[in-house]
Every structure is written in C-alpha cells, then in structure tokens.
Design an enzyme around this catalytic site. Structure first.
Site, short mmCIF file in Angstrom:
data_model
loop_
_atom_site.label_atom_id
_atom_site.label_comp_id
_atom_site.label_asym_id
_atom_site.label_seq_id
_atom_site.Cartn_x
_atom_site.Cartn_y
_atom_site.Cartn_z
N GLY A 1 -8.97 8.31 1.29
CA GLY A 1 -10.33 8.36 0.53
C GLY A 1 -10.72 7.03 0.48
N ARG B 1 -12.23 2.83 -4.50
CA ARG B 1 -12.53 1.33 -4.76
C ARG B 1 -10.86 1.04 -4.01
NH1 ARG B 1 -11.99 2.31 -10.69
NH2 ARG B 1 -11.34 4.98 -10.25
N LYS C 1 -19.98 -5.56 8.08
CA LYS C 1 -20.10 -5.24 9.20
C LYS C 1 -19.16 -3.79 9.59
CE LYS C 1 -15.46 -7.79 8.00
NZ LYS C 1 -14.48 -9.57 8.72
N GLY D 1 0.62 5.89 -1.64
CA GLY D 1 1.01 6.03 -2.32
C GLY D 1 0.03 6.67 -4.03
N THR D 2 0.07 7.72 -3.58
CA THR D 2 -0.16 8.51 -3.86
C THR D 2 0.64 8.85 -5.54
OG1 THR D 2 -1.71 9.85 -2.83
CG2 THR D 2 -1.31 11.17 -4.69
N THR D 3 0.14 9.24 -6.86
CA THR D 3 1.00 9.62 -8.05
C THR D 3 0.70 11.20 -9.07
OG1 THR D 3 0.00 7.66 -9.75
CG2 THR D 3 1.33 6.87 -8.46
N ALA E 1 6.05 5.33 -2.29
CA ALA E 1 6.06 4.71 -3.56
C ALA E 1 5.31 5.00 -4.10
CB ALA E 1 6.33 2.87 -3.18
N PRO E 2 5.39 4.77 -5.71
CA PRO E 2 4.68 5.05 -6.52
C PRO E 2 3.84 3.19 -6.62
CG PRO E 2 6.81 4.77 -8.01
CD PRO E 2 6.83 4.14 -6.62
N HIS F 1 -3.77 0.94 -17.78
CA HIS F 1 -4.07 1.24 -16.66
C HIS F 1 -5.82 1.38 -17.23
CE1 HIS F 1 -1.16 1.34 -14.11
NE2 HIS F 1 -1.43 1.10 -13.95
N LYS G 1 -7.94 5.93 -14.77
CA LYS G 1 -6.73 6.56 -13.81
C LYS G 1 -6.44 8.55 -15.22
CE LYS G 1 -2.06 5.84 -13.11
NZ LYS G 1 -1.68 6.00 -11.81
#
Length: 268
Positions: A10, A14, A53, A99-101, A123-124, A156, A160
């Site tokens: 991804g 962001r 850069k 880190g995907t939930t 991990a969440p 959030h 989300k």
C-alpha cells in the site's frame, strides 16, 4: 552495520507513504520494494517521489517483482490483500510486520499457520504508546474487577472501514482477559431502544467516525463516586511507522514464530 531490506504494501496510501518516509530516514533500513493494487495510478511511480527525493524503487503490483530484494514486508492494507501477501511471504521466507485490522477467525488462523514458515509481528496497533497503554489497562482492570463499569470509546477518520477498531478490540481483550472474562461473551457493540439495566460484567464499545481523526481510544472505568479514564490519542501516523520499524528490527534474528508488540517492547 546490517541494513534491513524492507518492502511496503500500500505504498501510495497515507500509511504507506509514512512508512516510506520513515524507512528513508533511517540508516539501518533500506526500501527495496513497494506494492500497490493492480490498476492503481501510482504503479510505475518512484515510491519516494512524494518526498521530492527518489527512492530508486518503483511501485509495483506484481509480488515477485516488488519483493524480489526484500527480507521484510510491512503491511497495513486490507485483510484480503494482506492474506494474499502472507501466502507469498510464507512460501519465500519473507518476514512480515502486519498492522492490518479487520481479520476474521480464519484470517487470524492463516497468519498463525504462516508463522510456522516465517517470522511475523502481528498487532492491531504498532504504536509504542498504545502498547504501553495496553499494559496499563491490564494492571488497572485487575484493581477495578468489581464495582466498576467498563466502556471503550474510539474515534477514527471517516475513511476507516472496520468498527470497532482493531485497537479498541485489543483493549477489550486485554481487559477481559485480566478479569477472567471472554470478550466474545461480554462485549456489547450496539445499544438502541429499551436495553434494560447494564450487565455489570459487560464491556461496552462506542464508535465515532469523522473528519481526519487519526485515532483516539479511551477506556472508562466508571464506579460509584469516581471514574478513571485511560486514554491514548494519536496526532500522526508516524507513531505507527516507528513502531513497525522497531518490529522489523526485532524480527532480524528470528526465522519463524508469531509475535506481537508486547514481545517487541518486552512488556510480557
């Protein structure tokens, strides 16, 4: 000094851009791959172009191309994409920081199975502050075991797609485990109409979505005559990026196994 070769999934999003920037700023890390979905307008663009850069790494949709020179993949995408990446990484011995939930039980089982073939930190929430907060919640819950109602409020940004957040659910799991309860049995995720009195063993969740809120989480312990609130508020995604890089360094000497941020931060 050993340089860790890291790819980012991804990469044009962001969180992906935050990871690319953080990797570029560290001498012991090298960006060697950048992934995005097929059809993305970012394909073929240098992953560091937004920084002004070039990173010398083009954003690719093909896994074999993007991960050809990577020893690690950091993934904050969607469950379906992460599971596709997971299968490839397990087969080729590429370590993952996930880190995907929003994973269901089958997805979590797939991650556990892949950890028998490669090393994974799952991990969440990768924030150092959030994980220290989880440790504080574990300690607090044991002291507030009786006479206190427990509610978890999270907020959030409008984009989300899952609710409650993975971090809020993890907070609920930590509190429930500390109290000897099963979150699947005591979690209350919606209230509407005449609900009756609150079950004192329940753990309630409230979800807010709006604007550009990066991530706010509060666990409320409400007793008679007092209430205690333990909160964590994120003002930037950079904290998730920095935690992810600590996770990559933690995995450097691991070949297999499933770990979380408590392992990375030695909070066991």
């Amino acid at each position: 000094m050993t340089v860790l070769k890291v790819a980012v999934a991804g990469a044009s999003g962001r969180m992906g851009q935050m990871l690319v920037e953080a990797i570029s700023a560290d001498d012991d890390l090298q960006l060697t791959g950048a992934l995005d979905v097929a059809g993305s307008p970012a394909l073929g663009v240098d992953a560091g172009a937004f920084l002004g850069k070039p990173a010398g790494v083009k954003i690719e949709a093909d896994l074999s191309t993007a991960l050809a020179n990577a020893d690690f993949l950091i993934d904050f995408t969607r469950p379906e994409g992460t599971l596709k990446h997971l299968a490839y990484c397990a087969e080729h011995g590429i370590k993952m920081i996930i880190g995907t939930t929003g994973f269901d039980d089958a997805g979590k089982a797939a991650i556990a199975a892949a950890a028998e073939k490669t090393a994974i930190v799952f991990a969440p929430n990768m924030s150092v502050g959030v994980n220290v907060t989880l440790k504080l919640l574990e300690m607090a819950a044991k002291s507030f075991a009786t006479g206190y109602d427990i509610e978890i409020i999270e907020a959030h940004h409008r984009h989300k797609v899952d609710a409650p957040s993975g971090t809020a659910l993890k907070m609920g799991e930590v509190v429930a485990d500390a109290l000897g309860r099963d979150l699947n049995e005591v979690g209350v995720f919606a209230r509407e109409g005449v609900t009756g009195e609150r079950d004192p063993s329940s753990i309630g969740f409230a979800t807010i979505r709006g604007g550009d809120i990066v991530g706010d989480h509060t666990v409320l312990f409400a007793g008679i005559g007092e209430r205690v609130e333990i909160s964590h508020k994120s003002s930037s995604r950079v904290t998730y990026a920095h935690g992810s890089l600590r996770a990559a360094r933690f995995l450097a000497d691991k070949s297999t196994g499933l770990f979380d941020m408590f392992d990375v931060l030695n909070l066991r």
